[in-house]
Enzyme design. Structure first.
Site, PDB file in Angstrom:
ATOM      1  N   LYS B  81       3.707 -32.296  10.465  1.00  0.00           N
ATOM      2  CA  LYS B  81       4.570 -33.065  10.550  1.00  0.00           C
ATOM      3  C   LYS B  81       4.352 -34.408   9.706  1.00  0.00           C
ATOM      4  O   LYS B  81       3.314 -34.948   9.831  1.00  0.00           O
ATOM      5  CB  LYS B  81       4.756 -33.561  11.862  1.00  0.00           C
ATOM      6  CG  LYS B  81       6.287 -34.138  12.367  1.00  0.00           C
ATOM      7  CD  LYS B  81       6.370 -33.994  13.794  1.00  0.00           C
ATOM      8  CE  LYS B  81       7.766 -35.310  14.383  1.00  0.00           C
ATOM      9  NZ  LYS B  81       7.582 -35.228  15.768  1.00  0.00           N
ATOM     10  N   SER B 156      12.310 -34.196  17.712  1.00  0.00           N
ATOM     11  CA  SER B 156      12.060 -34.655  16.226  1.00  0.00           C
ATOM     12  C   SER B 156      11.329 -33.743  15.394  1.00  0.00           C
ATOM     13  O   SER B 156      11.336 -33.981  14.068  1.00  0.00           O
ATOM     14  CB  SER B 156      11.679 -36.094  16.305  1.00  0.00           C
ATOM     15  OG  SER B 156      10.088 -36.093  16.912  1.00  0.00           O
ATOM     16  N   SER B 180       9.728 -33.357  21.665  1.00  0.00           N
ATOM     17  CA  SER B 180      10.091 -33.325  20.228  1.00  0.00           C
ATOM     18  C   SER B 180       9.263 -32.154  19.506  1.00  0.00           C
ATOM     19  O   SER B 180       9.283 -31.917  18.292  1.00  0.00           O
ATOM     20  CB  SER B 180       9.487 -34.540  19.594  1.00  0.00           C
ATOM     21  OG  SER B 180      10.429 -35.571  19.724  1.00  0.00           O
TER      22      SER B 180
END
Ligand SMILES: [Mg+2]
Ligand SMILES: [Zn+2]
Lengths: 96, 487, 484
Positions: B81, B156, B180
């Protein structure tokens, strides 16, 4: 918590150092009003005698002994800097 | 195992690599080719560095021929990420603010992955600064759900979920502040593990809400999650909130820990707003556990309804302070309009941050501002304690808690515009972060429209091995993740 | 109307540690810009702070020495404000649970004369807390340049009660505080290097009034004498303003020590809202008795306690202790020298140190550590003089040579033939000759004029080339005269 949360968006944006457009101020004020009204829920909870929880699993005295490690080379310090000279970060003149 | 390798698991690929059935270079080339093919449609990557990845793959192959293989992850491409620092690589947090930032240092998890021989592959898209649950808040582009490109991948960590589901990485790392990792995992038919707070170092993770953030693996199987967790977990002197816990061999522990278990079903998690298809999938999983001889007990988490309010106070307060460092001075976006340093702050931050980030900074600034601290932040911290106590009380009677991950499957792009409505979607995942508990999202079927769904198992602090073992008892007979998207 | 000033001081002291308070890079002064930073100091995305134990040790030690209560548990808070020298735009500090509270600083006011001890009193403290320093801004013509070398240096903030009333008290307070910090090795407190910085809160009120007046914060008092001058200036300004019917406004003023003037920086209407909250990245600190005892054992004797002991144990006069006490190293040196010379010789030892040793160090621009004169050398010198082996009129020269060469006094005396004459025969001979060649003085002496004896001493000394022990000469003369 007032029963009708009224957000002074101008003042808050100043504290946060974000220039908001008039549109943003209007929209944010209304959306945040909704969120704050929702957050009012918390007033229902009896929290008397409850210790606030700052950490999930608190451990005391987490530290490192006083031994120094490497510095970041000054080129690496400046590589991401928007403006620099004389090995220092340059910003527009600071006015008190 | 059979090709395509890009849909392989770590367990199978490490076996194939060790017997010489495939080389890391060959695997990496396949993953790159797959990424080039599907990425234009999925949009999971902010950037990737093919040459660097191929060089890492060659180095792994060389280690293997010399008998210096570093472990199960050696030669396996793992996507990160874009909030996890990799030295010499961009670190953007999907924000205009950091569009040109290159990290001069490695996050602790990055360092550990590298030490295990893994190939750090690609910078994966997210909601800007991890604020959101749809990956539509990326400053660069929205990521699409590989199972239906019209739908969001969740967020996210949407890029991490979508890249994995699309076959563009063998495993990925996400971060989870209020769901997330777990919510996008459930939207994209992969396993997503949010470890106990403090188990995995946050050093090098761009902070959203420090007391809630946790890095975790996203994988195709629970076994893979165990393998990755075993590498990234552990005490780190660079993170004061890192817990000095013993790290077991999760992979072998999850096979030796045996049930039957007592599984708790919190009645507050099965109320209004839960999609009937999701509910029946989760009920089917509960039924499965019953057939395994597990005791299913109804438990109560009475403060669940206050979770979102407490979460949005704590998370935004912390973020308003954590994101103050993005000021256009030392790095990051600097407005060209500023005449003095105060204008530099106002304009750089106005231009550099997207709407949701600004909204949360403003809310967080408000709840901390003079006269409001006790009413908001302090009260939220007390409610947080009550929420944790609810869980700990429940664990006197049960070994784990089973719930849905999200009230609905993936929704369509642009479908949810109202911030509060989006915040309310985090209802099942947020309590876990507030309480600091481990939880895993496991694929549990598809809707009639073909969208994946997930179930959530919430475990006890630092007992990830048991949590994974419980999940494995379901996954073994319901390997939903083996169904790949047709892209 | 008679006015009384009320003064409170906020003092920031940089703690001398090897590495920074929340990062591992080293601390330092005078390095090339931005060479003492790392990702943590620069607040790069993703970094986290980790406490440096030495900084905690230092502040607890300071608290123990100043009689503060040490909090059994304390925590870290974030003080949020934007400024370009603050990398995170929040400062890690301690808000509502400082590590030390209460306590006091013993001060000495100026005496009525330089050689007389002044009045002592105690200035109560509010609190001491730990925090991090910021970087340095250099203002150029068109822009400002930031050097982050200083950022993250451990800093303790010592807040006094508003309990001082004169610039002299403030001066004495800072002097005493500084001495304690230096004694404990917490800081060198070099104000030129910014290791000690002081802000003053000053208000005035009619004498006898209890209520505090409107306070003005005075900043940039960057030397101890500027603190005294600046406060004096501010008190005068406020009295003049009130006397002429004006009103004091709550503001921050900048004092310029060069010109002796001050000007308003900002008024309090732009008040800050620091939005303090507990830092979620740092764990709380628990201070138990074992830790405190360990640090207590490392605390040195306080300066004024030492002074009182020197008065009693060594019978030293104020003029000597007032020179020795501010310098712990010099005190240790003194006690070492006395250890060799014997306590009965403490006073001459003290005199040699505060007069001759300090003069030679000054001339040679040496520190005590660099001086080649060792404590045992001074002890030996004092003994030699006391025993009559070295005449005090020659001792100064010997000392200069000791300082230059690092030699003990005895070999210098031997080499230069400065040993006082001790041959009784030779001395008797010179004395006899002197008496015989001065019949007038002999008659005077015999007639009862005792001072006539002095007339014989000159020729004896001349014959002895100055190396005769005057006491012995006197004795010998009297013995011979009595025989006549
Ligand atoms: Mg700043
Ligand atoms: Zn301070």
């Amino acid at each position: 918590m007032s029963s009708e949360p009224n957000i002074n968006i101008e003042h808050i944006a100043t504290l946060a150092r974000i220039a908001l457009t008039d549109d943003e101020k209007r929209i944010f004020a209304s959306q945040l009003g909704d969120v704050l009204a929702y957050i009012e829920k918390l007033r229902e909870v009896d929290v008397s005698g409850v210790e606030p929880m700052a950490h999930a699993f608190p451990v005391f005295n987490v530290w490192i002994e006083d031994v120094s490690g490497p510095a970041l080379p000054v080129e690496a310090v400046l590589r991401n800097a928007p403006a620099s000279r004389d090995n220092m970060i340059s910003v527009p003149k600071v006015v008190e | 195992m059979t090709p395509p390798y890009y849909f392989g698991t770590i367990a199978a690929l490490s076996e194939a690599l060790s017997v010489g059935k495939v080389s890391s270079l060959q695997l990496m080339r396949e993953v790159i080719a797959r990424t080039r093919e599907v990425e234009p449609r999925v949009g999971a990557f902010n950037s990737f560095d093919e040459l660097d990845a191929l060089a890492q793959a060659s180095a792994s192959d060389l280690r293997r021929t010399e008998g210096r293989t570093l472990g199960l992850l050696d030669g396996i491409p793992i996507g990160l990420k874009d909030v996890i620092a990799v030295e010499g690589q961009p670190l953007t947090a999907s924000s205009r603010m950091l569009a040109n930032f290159v990290s001069p240092y490695d996050a602790t998890v990055t360092r550990k992955l590298k030490a295990a021989g893994a190939i750090c592959w690609g910078r994966l898209n997210l909601d800007e600064f991890a604020m959101g649950s749809s990956t539509e808040n990326s400053a660069f582009k929205p990521t699409r759900n590989p199972y239906n490109l019209e739908c969001v991948p969740g967020g996210s960590s949407g890029g991490s979920a979508a890249a994995l589901a699309a076959g563009c990485a063998i495993a990925t790392l996400g971060s989870d502040t209020g769901g997330s990792i777990r919510q996008p995992a459930s939207f994209c038919n992969v396993v997503g593990l949010k470890p106990t707070y403090g188990l995995v170092s946050r050093y090098g993770l761009v902070a959203y809400a420090s007391s809630l953030d946790q890095i975790g693996p996203m994988t195709r199987t629970l076994e893979d999650a165990a393998i990755v967790l075993g590498v990234i977990a552990g005490h780190d002197r660079n993170d004061s909130t890192s817990y000095p816990a013993q790290i077991p061999d999760y992979r072998s522990a999850m096979t030796t820990v045996r049930g039957p278990w007592r599984i708790g079903i919190p009645k507050e998690y099965f109320g209004e707003g839960l999609d009937p298809e999701v509910e029946s999938a989760v009920q089917a999983a509960i039924a499965h556990y019953r057939t395994l001889g597990c005791e299913i007990r109804t438990v109560s988490l009475p403060h669940t309804q206050y979770g979102i309010a407490a979460y949005y106070i704590i998370a935004t307060a912390e973020c308003s302070s954590n994101l103050a460092r993005f000021d256009g001075v030392r790095y990051g976006h600097r407005s060209s309009e500023a005449r003095d340093v105060n204008e530099l702050y106002f304009k750089s931050r106005a231009e550099g941050f997207g709407q949701e980030v600004k909204r949360r900074i403003v809310l967080g600034t408000y709840v901390l501002s003079s006269g409001y601290y006790d009413a908001y932040y302090l009260r939220a911290q007390k409610v947080r304690a009550l929420i944790r106590n609810d869980f700990l009380a429940a664990y006197r009677d049960v070994d784990a808690i089973l719930t849905p991950v999200a009230p609905t499957p993936a929704f369509r792009h642009g479908a949810k515009k109202d911030p509060l409505e989006l915040y309310l979607n985090d209802i099942y995942t947020i309590g876990v972060n507030l309480a600091g508990l481990p939880a895993v999202s496991i694929p549990c079927g598809f809707t009639r429209a073909g969208l994946p769904m997930g179930l959530q198992l919430i475990g006890q602090p630092f007992r990830e091995a048991e949590l994974l073992a419980i999940g494995r008892a379901y996954e073994r007979e319901h390997p939903w993740a083996e169904r790949h998207p047709s892209l | 109307m008679q006015y009384e000033a009320v003064i409170g001081l906020e003092v920031h002291v940089q703690i001398r540690t090897e590495s920074k308070i929340f990062a591992r890079v080293r601390t330092g002064y005078g390095f090339e810009p931005n060479t003492l930073t790392d990702p943590v100091v620069l607040a790069l995305p993703g970094v986290l702070p980790v406490m440096n134990k030495a900084a905690l040790d230092a502040v607890i030690k300071a608290g123990l020495m100043l009689g503060c209560r040490i909090a059994p548990v304390c925590k870290w808070d974030r003080k949020n404000y934007f400024y370009p020298d603050s990398p995170k735009n929040y400062q890690i500090s301690q808000y509502d649970q400082p590590i030390c509270s209460g306590g006091s600083v013993e001060i000495e006011l100026p005496g009525t004369a330089r050689n007389l001890m002044g009045e002592h009193k105690r200035i109560p403290l509010t609190r001491i807390h730990l925090e991090e320093d910021v970087g340095k801004l250099n203002h150029a013509a068109g822009d400002s340049l930031i050097d982050f070398n200083r950022a993250g240096t451990p800093l303790m903030e010592i807040v006094s009660e508003p309990a001082m009333h004169t610039p002299d008290e403030a001066f004495a307070y800072l002097t005493a505080l500084r001495t304690v910090m230096i004694y404990a090795g917490i800081s060198d407190c070099d104000m030129e290097k910014g290791q000690l910085r002081c802000d003053a809160n000053i208000s005035i009120r009619p004498k006898g009034e209890q209520k505090l007046g409107t306070k003005v914060e005075l900043k940039n008092l960057n030397s101890i004498s500027f603190v005294r001058d600046g406060i004096g200036h501010e008190i005068k300004r406020q009295i003049a303003l009130l006397s002429s019917g004006g009103k004091i406004s709550q503001e921050t003023r900048d004092y310029d020590g060069m010109t002796g003037t001050s000007q308003s920086l900002r008024s309090k209407e732009m008040a800050h809202d620091y939005r303090y909250f507990p830092d979620p990245d740092l764990m709380p600190v628990k201070v138990d008795d074992a830790w405190k005892d360990l640090l207590q054992a490392e605390c040195p004797e306080l300066p004024f306690e030492k002074q009182r002991r020197f008065f009693e144990q060594y019978r030293l006069p104020y003029t000597i202790t007032s020179v020795l006490i501010p310098d712990r190293g010099l005190c240790d040196y003194f006690e070492k020298a006395v250890g060799h010379a014997g306590e009965g010789r403490a006073q001459p030892v003290g005199n040699w140190i505060v007069n001759d040793l300090l003069r030679e160090m000054n001339v040679q621009k040496q520190s005590l550590a660099e001086s080649r004169v060792r404590p045992e050398h001074i002890a030996e010198l004092v003994k030699l003089i006391d025993e009559g082996t070295l005449l005090s009129n020659l001792a100064k020269d010997v000392f200069v040579e000791m300082a230059a060469t690092g030699m003990r006094p005895a070999p210098i005396i031997d080499a230069r033939g400065l040993k006082a004459t001790t041959s009784v025969d030779e001395l008797e001979q010179w004395c006899r000759e002197a008496i015989q060649s001065n019949a007038k003085s002999l008659a005077d002496f015999k007639a009862g004029k005792d001072s006539a004896i002095n007339a014989f001493k000159g020729p004896v000394m001349k014959a002895a080339k100055g190396k005769a022990n005057p006491k012995l000469v006197d004795e010998t003369l009297r013995r011979l005269l009595a025989q006549i």
